[in-house]
Design an enzyme around this catalytic site. Structure first.
Site, PDB file in Angstrom:
ATOM      1  N   ASP A 135       0.871  -1.177   0.000  1.00  0.00           N
ATOM      2  CA  ASP A 135       0.000   0.000   0.000  1.00  0.00           C
ATOM      3  C   ASP A 135       0.910   1.229   0.000  1.00  0.00           C
ATOM      4  O   ASP A 135       1.969   1.219   0.624  1.00  0.00           O
ATOM      5  CB  ASP A 135      -0.897   0.014   1.237  1.00  0.00           C
ATOM      6  CG  ASP A 135      -2.011  -1.032   1.160  1.00  0.00           C
ATOM      7  OD1 ASP A 135      -2.361  -1.462   0.051  1.00  0.00           O
ATOM      8  OD2 ASP A 135      -2.532  -1.405   2.224  1.00  0.00           O
ATOM      9  N   ASP A 159      -6.975  -1.415  -4.770  1.00  0.00           N
ATOM     10  CA  ASP A 159      -8.089  -0.987  -3.913  1.00  0.00           C
ATOM     11  C   ASP A 159      -8.948   0.055  -4.631  1.00  0.00           C
ATOM     12  O   ASP A 159     -10.181   0.032  -4.542  1.00  0.00           O
ATOM     13  CB  ASP A 159      -7.564  -0.408  -2.593  1.00  0.00           C
ATOM     14  CG  ASP A 159      -6.770  -1.416  -1.784  1.00  0.00           C
ATOM     15  OD1 ASP A 159      -7.085  -2.618  -1.841  1.00  0.00           O
ATOM     16  OD2 ASP A 159      -5.822  -0.997  -1.091  1.00  0.00           O
TER      17      ASP A 159
END
Length: 189
Positions: A135, A159
């Site tokens: 991330d 995402d």
């Protein structure tokens, strides 16, 4: 043989590629600036969950922050998230079969399912082979959001693709069918 839903496959492939490239760039940035030993320490079982501030894009609004997420969205299930890789892969396989066998009725669904596949497969492959996802996008990183009891979690392109896919499917669900879809439905009856 004609491929059903070519736009679905294009969106999925391009999305997976962009997700992969951005994650690799983040990994390379950490290795170049902090060394491979820092990355290995973060990867280790029980490794440090710390994040590494990469760069501020817009002060207080958008940062690039490196984080290895061993759980699901928002870091949920990080202690026992091994099942997530299988869930991601099962969803991905189901979406691929669906995209191969069923002609989507409109562009919103075609694009939506393509984005869902790119997000599920992008994170699923990474979880399968590495045990975590990279991330690196942090929005409102210094703002304490009362709903979350802290800043908004760090996330990645996969995402984003999942959320864009859901948005496209919601738009498709609430739109009136176009004339082509209505004619096709009438012929199938």
């Amino acid at each position: 043989m004609k491929v059903k839903n070519p736009l679905f496959w294009i969106v999925a492939i391009v999305g997976i590629f962009i997700d992969y490239i951005t994650k690799q760039q983040s990994l390379q940035w950490v290795i170049q600036n902090y060394g491979e030993e820092t990355l290995r320490a973060m990867e280790a079982p029980g490794g440090s969950p710390q994040s590494i501030e990469m760069t501020t894009v817009i002060e207080g609004v958008l940062n690039f922050t490196f984080l290895l997420n061993k759980g699901a969205a928002f870091g949920a299930f990080s202690e026992n998230g091994g099942w997530l890789k299988w869930l991601s892969l099962v969803v991905s396989i189901a979406l691929m079969i669906y995209g191969w066998r069923v002609k989507f009725p409109n562009k919103w669904e075609t694009i939506g399912y393509g984005f869902l596949l790119s997000g599920a497969l992008g994170n699923g492959i990474e979880r399968l082979f590495k045990g975590y996802v990279v991330d690196f996008i942090a929005v409102f990183p210094t703002t304490n959001l009362p709903v979350l009891n802290g800043p908004f979690p760090v996330f990645n392109m996969a995402d984003i693709w999942i959320n864009v896919g859901i948005l496209c499917l919601l738009i498709a669900a609430f739109r009136e069918p176009d004339a082509t879809t209505q004619r096709r439905s009438a012929r199938q009856r």
